[in-house]
Motif scaffolding. Structure first.
Motif, PDB file in Angstrom:
ATOM      1  N   GLU A 177       0.842  -1.211   0.000  1.00  0.00           N
ATOM      2  CA  GLU A 177       0.000   0.000   0.000  1.00  0.00           C
ATOM      3  C   GLU A 177       0.876   1.261   0.000  1.00  0.00           C
ATOM      4  OE1 GLU A 177      -3.536   1.349  -0.698  1.00  0.00           O
ATOM      5  OE2 GLU A 177      -3.408  -0.749  -0.061  1.00  0.00           O
ATOM      6  N   SER A 178       1.959   1.225   0.798  1.00  0.00           N
ATOM      7  CA  SER A 178       2.819   2.408   0.947  1.00  0.00           C
ATOM      8  C   SER A 178       3.559   2.766  -0.349  1.00  0.00           C
ATOM      9  CB  SER A 178       3.852   2.153   2.048  1.00  0.00           C
ATOM     10  OG  SER A 178       4.649   1.025   1.702  1.00  0.00           O
ATOM     11  N   GLU A 179       3.636   1.816  -1.274  1.00  0.00           N
ATOM     12  CA  GLU A 179       4.389   2.040  -2.517  1.00  0.00           C
ATOM     13  C   GLU A 179       3.470   2.133  -3.742  1.00  0.00           C
ATOM     14  OE1 GLU A 179       7.811   2.201  -3.227  1.00  0.00           O
ATOM     15  OE2 GLU A 179       8.308   2.296  -1.109  1.00  0.00           O
ATOM     16  N   LYS A 180       2.162   2.159  -3.468  1.00  0.00           N
ATOM     17  CA  LYS A 180       1.224   2.133  -4.602  1.00  0.00           C
ATOM     18  C   LYS A 180       1.408   3.299  -5.567  1.00  0.00           C
ATOM     19  CE  LYS A 180      -2.582  -0.931  -4.333  1.00  0.00           C
ATOM     20  NZ  LYS A 180      -3.976  -1.229  -4.030  1.00  0.00           N
ATOM     21  N   GLY A 181       1.910   4.421  -5.014  1.00  0.00           N
ATOM     22  CA  GLY A 181       2.148   5.590  -5.848  1.00  0.00           C
ATOM     23  C   GLY A 181       3.252   5.372  -6.871  1.00  0.00           C
ATOM     24  N   ASN A 182       4.055   4.345  -6.655  1.00  0.00           N
ATOM     25  CA  ASN A 182       5.145   4.036  -7.590  1.00  0.00           C
ATOM     26  C   ASN A 182       4.777   2.970  -8.621  1.00  0.00           C
ATOM     27  OD1 ASN A 182       7.143   5.810  -6.654  1.00  0.00           O
ATOM     28  ND2 ASN A 182       7.613   4.459  -4.928  1.00  0.00           N
ATOM     29  N   VAL A 183       3.544   2.468  -8.522  1.00  0.00           N
ATOM     30  CA  VAL A 183       3.123   1.380  -9.420  1.00  0.00           C
ATOM     31  C   VAL A 183       2.320   1.940 -10.589  1.00  0.00           C
ATOM     32  CG1 VAL A 183       1.766  -0.752  -9.594  1.00  0.00           C
ATOM     33  CG2 VAL A 183       3.095  -0.278  -7.516  1.00  0.00           C
ATOM     34  N   ILE A 184       2.809   1.682 -11.788  1.00  0.00           N
ATOM     35  CA  ILE A 184       2.062   2.091 -12.982  1.00  0.00           C
ATOM     36  C   ILE A 184       0.982   1.059 -13.265  1.00  0.00           C
ATOM     37  CG2 ILE A 184       2.207   2.404 -15.491  1.00  0.00           C
ATOM     38  CD1 ILE A 184       5.032   3.578 -15.012  1.00  0.00           C
ATOM     39  N   ALA A 185       1.358  -0.203 -13.172  1.00  0.00           N
ATOM     40  CA  ALA A 185       0.401  -1.295 -13.410  1.00  0.00           C
ATOM     41  C   ALA A 185       0.990  -2.578 -12.857  1.00  0.00           C
ATOM     42  CB  ALA A 185       0.136  -1.452 -14.906  1.00  0.00           C
ATOM     43  N   HIS A 186       0.138  -3.526 -12.540  1.00  0.00           N
ATOM     44  CA  HIS A 186       0.645  -4.832 -12.092  1.00  0.00           C
ATOM     45  C   HIS A 186      -0.360  -5.926 -12.410  1.00  0.00           C
ATOM     46  CE1 HIS A 186      -1.972  -5.391  -8.520  1.00  0.00           C
ATOM     47  NE2 HIS A 186      -1.953  -4.076  -8.466  1.00  0.00           N
ATOM     48  N   THR A 187       0.178  -7.123 -12.599  1.00  0.00           N
ATOM     49  CA  THR A 187      -0.700  -8.275 -12.820  1.00  0.00           C
ATOM     50  C   THR A 187      -1.081  -8.862 -11.464  1.00  0.00           C
ATOM     51  OG1 THR A 187       1.053  -9.945 -12.797  1.00  0.00           O
ATOM     52  CG2 THR A 187       0.624  -8.850 -14.912  1.00  0.00           C
ATOM     53  N   LYS A 188      -1.956  -9.865 -11.514  1.00  0.00           N
ATOM     54  CA  LYS A 188      -2.253 -10.648 -10.321  1.00  0.00           C
ATOM     55  C   LYS A 188      -1.027 -11.495  -9.995  1.00  0.00           C
ATOM     56  CE  LYS A 188      -5.861 -12.774 -12.087  1.00  0.00           C
ATOM     57  NZ  LYS A 188      -7.082 -13.577 -12.301  1.00  0.00           N
ATOM     58  N   LEU A 189      -1.015 -12.040  -8.806  1.00  0.00           N
ATOM     59  CA  LEU A 189       0.025 -12.999  -8.446  1.00  0.00           C
ATOM     60  C   LEU A 189      -0.409 -14.356  -9.018  1.00  0.00           C
ATOM     61  CD1 LEU A 189       2.670 -13.248  -6.724  1.00  0.00           C
ATOM     62  CD2 LEU A 189       1.208 -14.115  -4.889  1.00  0.00           C
ATOM     63  N   LEU A 190       0.486 -14.987  -9.772  1.00  0.00           N
ATOM     64  CA  LEU A 190       0.135 -16.215 -10.482  1.00  0.00           C
ATOM     65  C   LEU A 190       0.892 -17.431  -9.964  1.00  0.00           C
ATOM     66  CD1 LEU A 190       0.409 -14.852 -14.154  1.00  0.00           C
ATOM     67  CD2 LEU A 190      -1.635 -14.894 -12.703  1.00  0.00           C
ATOM     68  N   GLY A 191       0.209 -18.571  -9.955  1.00  0.00           N
ATOM     69  CA  GLY A 191       0.870 -19.848  -9.721  1.00  0.00           C
ATOM     70  C   GLY A 191       1.080 -20.538 -11.068  1.00  0.00           C
ATOM     71  N   GLY A 192       1.750 -21.674 -11.054  1.00  0.00           N
ATOM     72  CA  GLY A 192       2.021 -22.401 -12.298  1.00  0.00           C
ATOM     73  C   GLY A 192       0.754 -22.645 -13.123  1.00  0.00           C
ATOM     74  N   GLY A 193       0.862 -22.414 -14.420  1.00  0.00           N
ATOM     75  CA  GLY A 193      -0.254 -22.661 -15.333  1.00  0.00           C
ATOM     76  C   GLY A 193      -1.247 -21.512 -15.435  1.00  0.00           C
ATOM     77  N   GLU A 194      -1.075 -20.486 -14.617  1.00  0.00           N
ATOM     78  CA  GLU A 194      -2.022 -19.363 -14.652  1.00  0.00           C
ATOM     79  C   GLU A 194      -1.493 -18.223 -15.519  1.00  0.00           C
ATOM     80  OE1 GLU A 194      -4.151 -19.801 -10.301  1.00  0.00           O
ATOM     81  OE2 GLU A 194      -2.367 -18.534 -10.425  1.00  0.00           O
ATOM     82  N   SER A 195      -2.410 -17.375 -15.941  1.00  0.00           N
ATOM     83  CA  SER A 195      -1.975 -16.190 -16.681  1.00  0.00           C
ATOM     84  C   SER A 195      -2.901 -15.020 -16.373  1.00  0.00           C
ATOM     85  CB  SER A 195      -1.907 -16.472 -18.179  1.00  0.00           C
ATOM     86  OG  SER A 195      -3.188 -16.471 -18.735  1.00  0.00           O
ATOM     87  N   ASP A 196      -2.414 -13.840 -16.643  1.00  0.00           N
ATOM     88  CA  ASP A 196      -3.207 -12.632 -16.405  1.00  0.00           C
ATOM     89  C   ASP A 196      -2.862 -11.605 -17.478  1.00  0.00           C
ATOM     90  OD1 ASP A 196      -4.999 -10.894 -15.131  1.00  0.00           O
ATOM     91  OD2 ASP A 196      -3.447 -10.059 -13.819  1.00  0.00           O
ATOM     92  N   THR A 197      -3.875 -10.941 -17.958  1.00  0.00           N
ATOM     93  CA  THR A 197      -3.671  -9.882 -18.951  1.00  0.00           C
ATOM     94  C   THR A 197      -4.125  -8.556 -18.359  1.00  0.00           C
ATOM     95  OG1 THR A 197      -4.000 -11.419 -20.786  1.00  0.00           O
ATOM     96  CG2 THR A 197      -4.263  -9.090 -21.280  1.00  0.00           C
ATOM     97  N   ILE A 198      -3.256  -7.568 -18.470  1.00  0.00           N
ATOM     98  CA  ILE A 198      -3.606  -6.238 -17.965  1.00  0.00           C
ATOM     99  C   ILE A 198      -3.505  -5.224 -19.094  1.00  0.00           C
ATOM    100  CG2 ILE A 198      -2.943  -6.656 -15.561  1.00  0.00           C
ATOM    101  CD1 ILE A 198      -0.245  -5.233 -16.198  1.00  0.00           C
ATOM    102  N   GLU A 199      -4.224  -4.122 -18.904  1.00  0.00           N
ATOM    103  CA  GLU A 199      -4.176  -3.033 -19.872  1.00  0.00           C
ATOM    104  C   GLU A 199      -3.866  -1.758 -19.103  1.00  0.00           C
ATOM    105  OE1 GLU A 199      -7.236  -3.057 -23.203  1.00  0.00           O
ATOM    106  OE2 GLU A 199      -7.548  -1.058 -22.352  1.00  0.00           O
ATOM    107  N   PHE A 200      -2.961  -0.974 -19.637  1.00  0.00           N
ATOM    108  CA  PHE A 200      -2.613   0.270 -18.959  1.00  0.00           C
ATOM    109  C   PHE A 200      -2.139   1.289 -19.988  1.00  0.00           C
ATOM    110  CE2 PHE A 200       1.937  -0.557 -19.394  1.00  0.00           C
ATOM    111  CZ  PHE A 200       1.981  -1.935 -19.468  1.00  0.00           C
TER     112      PHE A 200
END
Ligand code: CU
Length: 178
Positions: A128-151
């Motif tokens: 939370e304290s570093e959220k201002g430094n995040v432009i975008a992020h994916t979900k946390l993934l385990g093996g076989g998973e994927s995530d698509t983000i748009e920014f």
């Protein structure tokens, strides 16, 4: 009988000549193949062109592995809307070998970010304290998973990391937007 012999010899010579001609041809073809192969060697340039084309429509894809690695340490895009897909191609559990991809604002202290991230398990290691430094992020993934983000992103060079504890020293790269 002598004539037949001579004919046979002639035939053999002809066959030999043909064969040798064939060999020459093969050799020529082989040389040609080698030339083609040299052409193939130049393929990375073609690949780069393709990569540039892929960046033009700003659809990026990157894999991460059970060996705690991103498969690319450089991504290229153009300013505007970017679509990024992260694929975890391993088999390990998210709790053991979880990966995400976090794009950081220019000038972010990766070491400090990662320290804060390690305490943010409840928030999938996005502190939370570093959220201002995040432009975008994916979900946390385990093996076989994927995530698509748009920014949306402006021209610049940005660090991306995996913020799972202990990963960012190895799992990092540059997103170049130009
Ligand atoms: Cu990771």
């Amino acid at each position: 009988m002598k004539k037949l012999f001579r004919l046979t010899v002639l035939s053999v010579c002809t066959i030999l000549a043909l064969n040798s001609c064939g060999d020459d041809k093969k050799e020529a073809e082989h040389n040609h193949e080698e030339i083609t192969y040299e052409g193939d060697n130049a393929e990375p340039q073609i690949g780069e062109t393709v990569a540039t084309e892929a960046a033009v429509d700003n659809k990026l894809a990157i894999d991460c592995t059970d060996q705690m690695q991103f498969t690319k340490n450089e991504l290229k895009a153009t300013p505007g809307t970017v679509t990024l897909t992260l694929n975890h191609i391993g088999k390990m559990e998210k709790s053991v070998m979880g990966h995400n991809l976090v794009i950081l604002k220019t000038g972010t202290d990766i070491g400090k970010f990662s320290l804060q991230a390690a305490d943010a398990k409840a928030n999938e290691f996005i502190p939370e304290s570093e959220k201002g430094n995040v432009i975008a992020h994916t979900k946390l993934l385990g093996g076989g998973e994927s995530d698509t983000i748009e920014f949306t992103i402006e021209k610049g060079t940005y660090d991306y990391i995996c913020s799972f504890p202990g990963h960012s020293s190895i799992m990092k790269g540059k997103l170049i937007v130009e």
